[in-house]
Design an enzyme around this catalytic site. Structure first.
Site, PDB file in Angstrom:
ATOM      1  N   SER A  29       0.823  -1.216   0.000  1.00  0.00           N
ATOM      2  CA  SER A  29       0.000   0.000   0.000  1.00  0.00           C
ATOM      3  C   SER A  29       0.853   1.261   0.000  1.00  0.00           C
ATOM      4  O   SER A  29       0.325   2.365  -0.004  1.00  0.00           O
ATOM      5  CB  SER A  29      -0.924   0.010   1.227  1.00  0.00           C
ATOM      6  OG  SER A  29      -0.168  -0.010   2.417  1.00  0.00           O
ATOM      7  N   THR A 161     -39.339  27.457  -9.983  1.00  0.00           N
ATOM      8  CA  THR A 161     -39.610  26.128  -9.443  1.00  0.00           C
ATOM      9  C   THR A 161     -39.908  25.266 -10.669  1.00  0.00           C
ATOM     10  O   THR A 161     -40.421  25.782 -11.668  1.00  0.00           O
ATOM     11  CB  THR A 161     -40.824  26.123  -8.488  1.00  0.00           C
ATOM     12  OG1 THR A 161     -41.982  26.519  -9.227  1.00  0.00           O
ATOM     13  CG2 THR A 161     -40.652  27.082  -7.319  1.00  0.00           C
ATOM     14  N   SER A 283     -14.011  24.973 -28.337  1.00  0.00           N
ATOM     15  CA  SER A 283     -14.240  23.710 -29.039  1.00  0.00           C
ATOM     16  C   SER A 283     -13.169  23.545 -30.106  1.00  0.00           C
ATOM     17  O   SER A 283     -12.737  24.525 -30.717  1.00  0.00           O
ATOM     18  CB  SER A 283     -15.621  23.733 -29.689  1.00  0.00           C
ATOM     19  OG  SER A 283     -15.662  22.813 -30.762  1.00  0.00           O
ATOM     20  N   LYS A 289     -17.458  28.597 -30.031  1.00  0.00           N
ATOM     21  CA  LYS A 289     -17.926  28.035 -28.759  1.00  0.00           C
ATOM     22  C   LYS A 289     -17.176  28.551 -27.544  1.00  0.00           C
ATOM     23  O   LYS A 289     -15.979  28.793 -27.570  1.00  0.00           O
ATOM     24  CB  LYS A 289     -17.767  26.510 -28.790  1.00  0.00           C
ATOM     25  CG  LYS A 289     -18.808  25.840 -29.650  1.00  0.00           C
ATOM     26  CD  LYS A 289     -20.101  25.598 -28.913  1.00  0.00           C
ATOM     27  CE  LYS A 289     -20.039  24.246 -28.234  1.00  0.00           C
ATOM     28  NZ  LYS A 289     -21.244  23.981 -27.472  1.00  0.00           N
ATOM     29  N   ASN A 291     -17.361  27.059 -23.689  1.00  0.00           N
ATOM     30  CA  ASN A 291     -18.019  25.990 -22.944  1.00  0.00           C
ATOM     31  C   ASN A 291     -17.803  26.105 -21.425  1.00  0.00           C
ATOM     32  O   ASN A 291     -16.738  26.522 -20.984  1.00  0.00           O
ATOM     33  CB  ASN A 291     -17.499  24.629 -23.425  1.00  0.00           C
ATOM     34  CG  ASN A 291     -18.005  24.289 -24.816  1.00  0.00           C
ATOM     35  OD1 ASN A 291     -19.102  24.691 -25.194  1.00  0.00           O
ATOM     36  ND2 ASN A 291     -17.196  23.562 -25.562  1.00  0.00           N
ATOM     37  N   TYR A 323      -9.281  -5.093  13.846  1.00  0.00           N
ATOM     38  CA  TYR A 323      -8.645  -4.758  12.569  1.00  0.00           C
ATOM     39  C   TYR A 323      -8.753  -5.933  11.603  1.00  0.00           C
ATOM     40  O   TYR A 323      -8.554  -7.087  11.985  1.00  0.00           O
ATOM     41  CB  TYR A 323      -7.157  -4.392  12.776  1.00  0.00           C
ATOM     42  CG  TYR A 323      -6.486  -4.046  11.458  1.00  0.00           C
ATOM     43  CD1 TYR A 323      -6.593  -2.773  10.910  1.00  0.00           C
ATOM     44  CD2 TYR A 323      -5.793  -5.011  10.728  1.00  0.00           C
ATOM     45  CE1 TYR A 323      -6.035  -2.469   9.680  1.00  0.00           C
ATOM     46  CE2 TYR A 323      -5.230  -4.721   9.496  1.00  0.00           C
ATOM     47  CZ  TYR A 323      -5.348  -3.439   8.978  1.00  0.00           C
ATOM     48  OH  TYR A 323      -4.799  -3.145   7.762  1.00  0.00           O
ATOM     49  N   GLN A 328      -7.432  -1.592   4.965  1.00  0.00           N
ATOM     50  CA  GLN A 328      -6.439  -0.894   4.142  1.00  0.00           C
ATOM     51  C   GLN A 328      -7.118  -0.165   2.976  1.00  0.00           C
ATOM     52  O   GLN A 328      -6.559   0.774   2.421  1.00  0.00           O
ATOM     53  CB  GLN A 328      -5.396  -1.894   3.633  1.00  0.00           C
ATOM     54  CG  GLN A 328      -4.302  -1.269   2.786  1.00  0.00           C
ATOM     55  CD  GLN A 328      -3.111  -2.193   2.624  1.00  0.00           C
ATOM     56  OE1 GLN A 328      -2.419  -2.481   3.593  1.00  0.00           O
ATOM     57  NE2 GLN A 328      -2.891  -2.682   1.428  1.00  0.00           N
TER      58      GLN A 328
HETATM   59  N1  ARG Z   1      -1.132  -0.960   5.573  1.00  0.00           N
HETATM   60  C1  ARG Z   1      -2.014  -1.346   6.597  1.00  0.00           C
HETATM   61  C2  ARG Z   1      -3.344  -0.601   6.486  1.00  0.00           C
HETATM   62  O1  ARG Z   1      -3.370   0.372   5.846  1.00  0.00           O
HETATM   63  C3  ARG Z   1      -1.416  -1.064   7.935  1.00  0.00           C
HETATM   64  C4  ARG Z   1      -1.911  -1.966   9.003  1.00  0.00           C
HETATM   65  C5  ARG Z   1      -1.467  -3.340   8.763  1.00  0.00           C
HETATM   66  N2  ARG Z   1      -1.761  -4.156   9.869  1.00  0.00           N
HETATM   67  C6  ARG Z   1      -1.682  -5.480   9.771  1.00  0.00           C
HETATM   68  N3  ARG Z   1      -1.978  -6.133  10.851  1.00  0.00           N
HETATM   69  N4  ARG Z   1      -1.342  -6.085   8.687  1.00  0.00           N
HETATM   70  O2  ARG Z   1      -4.342  -0.977   7.042  1.00  0.00           O
END
Ligand code: ARG
Length: 481
Positions: A29, A161, A283, A289, A291, A323, A328
């Site tokens: 990520s 209206t 355009s 035109k 726009n 969690y 993520q």
């Molecule tokens: N990249 C993860 C997220 O955004 C961070 C938390 C990851 N935690 C885990 N137990 N894998 O959620």
């Protein structure tokens, strides 16, 4: 993003083989959560101090830790330190940076915290910061609309209206209606901020820590109002993200309604406004035109903002505590909503502040469509005629005008007398009831709507005064004063 070296993982200990490429690609990520780095570093400083107070970092270790965090922050800012594809996420990348600077000491900071409480903390910090920035942009749009409203407090316009002429209004009044919607958006964000000001840090993975940490001190250092009272809720809760996305989606909807009006106003059929060249496009084939792309994009972007909210709510639905990696998925919709609004708002503000209002055309078309009919019916009511009968009489009058190809504001006393005795000018039951010809003019119709909230130019000016005060307060909040 830099080429990755050896994959950096925070969880290698119990694993014999490395992860499959497909897992790594799915899991990573850092390409989008890297923008949380400054907030992760802030939280790391607070955590280092708490570890020190708990006797888990010596004075000199704390000093070296804080110096390394400062150095790492500088390196992140200059671009000298960058995440690589081998870093799973922002937390992993920054731990690598710390280890590069401190060796084994860098590994002490992870004590008592988890990415679960870290990421929830980072996202709250990021959003609280960006919401203030967003409010400043909303204040600019409010200010642009109020500026135009001030110039056009007494400009009569066709009020609609069903997109049909209904009753004349002050064009300023109509512009201010959009300001009220945006002012509520700001109010909502400020209210959101109160609920978002809760620190998850200290919750660890889900159950808190056996180490003598001090979540409340950390919360205070990070500018939160309090620490989360339940560690499981702290890491599982994404209400703050969903609520923010609702606020963003509603801002998007408001911008789409303003955008749609501007598209109409700029059309050949309306010709209420002329857009400045700087905020309109041409355009590629039709040389004539001009726009309204800014207004159209403002209208169109509401789709993705609503999509961002829908995406997160759908992800959250049915998730068990606490969690789960699904969470993520919270970040991209949030970042997209912030980016989208920061892109759209300055363009819409510029469009509004630079547009030229075609006052003559607005005023000329204000009485069109027999828009003064209600004024005439209400005049009869003031003379004691039941509204039901007044409505009927004016209805006949409208038909008469249609047949004779004329309009209400062009009628004479003789015309009126032919339709109904109620319209006789002299028939007054009190001293202060005007004659029919007096109410059959647009400025009179506006001025008569002088009760609180009405479209009379004086009330519009009162509104402007009140709104300016509200907007000043919003600007002060956004700048932290
Ligand atoms: N990249 C993860 C997220 O955004 C961070 C938390 C990851 N935690 C885990 N137990 N894998 O959620």
């Amino acid at each position: 993003m830099a080429e990755g070296g050896k994959p950096m993982r925070l969880w290698g200990g119990r694993f014999e083989g490395g992860p499959a490429d497909a897992l790594t690609r799915l899991s990573v990520s850092v390409q989008f959560d890297w923008r949380l780095a400054p907030y992760d570093l802030l939280a790391s400083r607070a955590h280092a101090r708490v570890l020190h107070r708990a006797g888990l970092l010596s004075e000199s270790e704390l000093e070296r830790m804080l110096a390394a965090l400062d150095d790492l922050e500088g390196a992140c800012r200059s671009g000298e330190f960058r995440p690589t594809v081998a870093d799973e996420d922002v937390h992993t990348a920054l731990e690598r940076g710390l280890l590069e600077r401190l060796g084994a000491l860098g590994g002490k900071l992870r004590a008592g915290r988890s990415r679960n409480d870290q990421v929830a903390t980072d996202l709250r910090l990021y959003l609280r910061d960006n919401v203030r920035y967003l409010v400043s942009r909303l204040v600019e749009l409010e200010t642009a609309l109020i500026g135009q409203a001030e110039e056009h407090a007494a400009t009569a316009a066709p009020g609609m209206t069903h997109l049909q002429h209904a009753q004349p209004v002050s064009f300023g009044h109509q512009l201010l209606a959009h300001v009220h919607a945006i002012a509520r958006d700001v109010d909502r964000l400020r209210d959101w901020d109160r609920r978002a000001a809760v620190s998850p840090l200290g919750a660890g993975a889900l159950a808190g820590s056996s180490l003598p940490l001090d979540p409340q001190a950390v919360a205070q250092e990070l500018g939160f109002d309090s620490a989360a009272p339940n560690s499981m809720d702290a890491v599982a809760d994404r209400d703050f993200a969903a609520e923010f996305l609702f606020c963003a989606a509603l801002i998007g909807v408001h911008l789409s309604r303003l955008g749609e009006e501007i598209v109409l106003w700029a059309s050949q059929e309306f010709r209420w406004i002329e857009m400045d060249d700087a905020y309109s496009t041409g355009s590629s084939i039709m040389p004539q035109k001009k726009n309204p792309d800014v207004a159209e994009l403002a209208r169109g972007k509401s789709g993705r903002l609503i999509g961002d909210l829908t995406a997160l709510l759908t992800t959250l639905k049915g998730l068990p505590l606490t969690y789960n990696r699904d969470l993520q998925e919270d970040k991209e919709p949030v970042f997209d909503a912030v980016d989208t609004l920061l892109l759209v708002l300055p363009a819409v503000s510029g469009l509004v502040s630079t547009m030229r209002v075609n006052t003559a055309r607005l005023e000329a078309s204000a009485p069109d469509g027999f828009a003064l009919a209600t004024d005439l019916a209400e005049l009869l009511v003031r003379k004691g005629v039941p509204f039901r009968d007044a409505h009927e009489a004016v209805g006949h009058l409208v038909v008469w005008c249609q047949v004779n190809d004329t309009t209400l504001d062009r009628l004479t006393e003789e015309d009126l007398a032919k339709i109904s005795p109620h319209f006789a000018a002299g028939e007054k039951d009190g001293g202060d009831v005007p004659g029919p010809l007096e109410v059959l003019n647009v400025q009179g119709a506006l001025a008569a709507r002088k009760a609180y909230g009405g479209t009379a130019p004086d009330r519009v000016r009162d509104q402007i005064t009140a709104l300016r005060e509200i907007v000043d307060g919003q600007a002060a909040w956004a700048s932290g004063s």
